[in-house]
Design a protein around this motif. Structure first.
Motif, PDB file in Angstrom:
ATOM      1  N   LEU A  61       0.827  -1.212   0.000  1.00 14.30           N
ATOM      2  CA  LEU A  61       0.000   0.000   0.000  1.00 14.30           C
ATOM      3  C   LEU A  61       0.861   1.261   0.000  1.00 14.30           C
ATOM      4  CD1 LEU A  61      -2.874  -1.068   2.411  1.00 14.30           C
ATOM      5  CD2 LEU A  61      -3.036  -0.683  -0.052  1.00 14.30           C
ATOM      6  N   SER A  62       1.995   1.221   0.690  1.00 11.03           N
ATOM      7  CA  SER A  62       2.914   2.374   0.688  1.00 11.03           C
ATOM      8  C   SER A  62       3.478   2.599  -0.705  1.00 11.03           C
ATOM      9  CB  SER A  62       4.050   2.141   1.685  1.00 11.03           C
ATOM     10  OG  SER A  62       3.550   2.076   2.999  1.00 11.03           O
ATOM     11  N   LEU A  63       3.731   1.526  -1.425  1.00 10.89           N
ATOM     12  CA  LEU A  63       4.187   1.667  -2.814  1.00 10.89           C
ATOM     13  C   LEU A  63       3.081   2.248  -3.686  1.00 10.89           C
ATOM     14  CD1 LEU A  63       6.212  -1.624  -3.341  1.00 10.89           C
ATOM     15  CD2 LEU A  63       7.119   0.723  -3.247  1.00 10.89           C
TER      16      LEU A  63
ATOM     17  N   THR B  66      11.485   6.041  -6.625  1.00  7.50           N
ATOM     18  CA  THR B  66      12.925   6.161  -6.830  1.00  7.50           C
ATOM     19  C   THR B  66      13.578   5.142  -5.904  1.00  7.50           C
ATOM     20  OG1 THR B  66      13.174   7.781  -5.045  1.00  7.50           O
ATOM     21  CG2 THR B  66      12.757   8.664  -7.271  1.00  7.50           C
ATOM     22  N   ARG B  67      14.861   4.983  -6.013  1.00 11.86           N
ATOM     23  CA  ARG B  67      15.554   4.097  -5.066  1.00 11.86           C
ATOM     24  C   ARG B  67      15.362   4.579  -3.636  1.00 11.86           C
ATOM     25  NH1 ARG B  67      21.319   2.724  -7.914  1.00 11.86           N
ATOM     26  NH2 ARG B  67      20.415   1.518  -9.624  1.00 11.86           N
ATOM     27  N   ARG B  68      15.399   5.875  -3.487  1.00  6.83           N
ATOM     28  CA  ARG B  68      15.224   6.448  -2.153  1.00  6.83           C
ATOM     29  C   ARG B  68      13.826   6.134  -1.597  1.00  6.83           C
ATOM     30  NH1 ARG B  68      17.744  12.050  -1.117  1.00  6.83           N
ATOM     31  NH2 ARG B  68      18.583  11.342   0.835  1.00  6.83           N
ATOM     32  N   TYR B  69      12.807   6.209  -2.450  1.00 11.52           N
ATOM     33  CA  TYR B  69      11.448   5.912  -1.996  1.00 11.52           C
ATOM     34  C   TYR B  69      11.320   4.432  -1.627  1.00 11.52           C
ATOM     35  CZ  TYR B  69       6.437   5.869  -1.448  1.00 11.52           C
ATOM     36  OH  TYR B  69       5.187   5.737  -0.908  1.00 11.52           O
ATOM     37  N   PHE B  70      11.929   3.555  -2.417  1.00  8.08           N
ATOM     38  CA  PHE B  70      11.879   2.129  -2.093  1.00  8.08           C
ATOM     39  C   PHE B  70      12.587   1.859  -0.767  1.00  8.08           C
ATOM     40  CE2 PHE B  70      10.967   1.683  -6.674  1.00  8.08           C
ATOM     41  CZ  PHE B  70       9.826   0.902  -6.585  1.00  8.08           C
TER      42      PHE B  70
END
Length: 108
Positions: free
Chosen positions: A42-44, A52-56
């Motif tokens: 759900l966060s994704l 982005t990599r940072r978000y992952f």
């Protein structure tokens, strides 16, 4: 982004957590992992367009913290079932989830 991630957490804790999952989560670590998987997915979803990599990395960190908070809540709930404890642990659990989102957002 805070509101989106808070929404994901609330949806995972209330809408996408049927009573069977709540019981499974209380009895087996596998149930807790499934719940954290739902939180992460759900966060994704709510972060679509910001991937982005940072978000992952943020989502992974949120999942780990959510796991720790819920594990501690379950441990306390197993020991204390009287009086205001269930309500207290529920409220503390939700506040800690919101606070962890804010802290991790400031880091990432």
């Amino acid at each position: 982004m805070f509101v989106r991630l808070l929404l994901a957490s609330l949806l995972a804790d209330f809408v996408f957590q049927p009573s069977r999952l709540v019981e499974w989560k209380r009895q087996k670590f596998g149930g807790l992992l499934v719940h954290v998987g739902i939180v992460s997915v759900l966060s994704l979803v709510v972060g679509f367009g910001f991937w982005t990599r940072r978000y992952f990395a943020l989502v992974v960190a949120l999942g780990a913290v959510h796991l720790a908070i819920d594990w501690l809540k379950i441990a306390v709930d197993h020991r204390r079932t009287d009086g205001y404890w269930p309500l207290s642990t529920f409220l503390v659990d939700q506040v800690l989830h919101a606070a962890s989102i804010a802290v991790l957002l400031s880091i990432f």
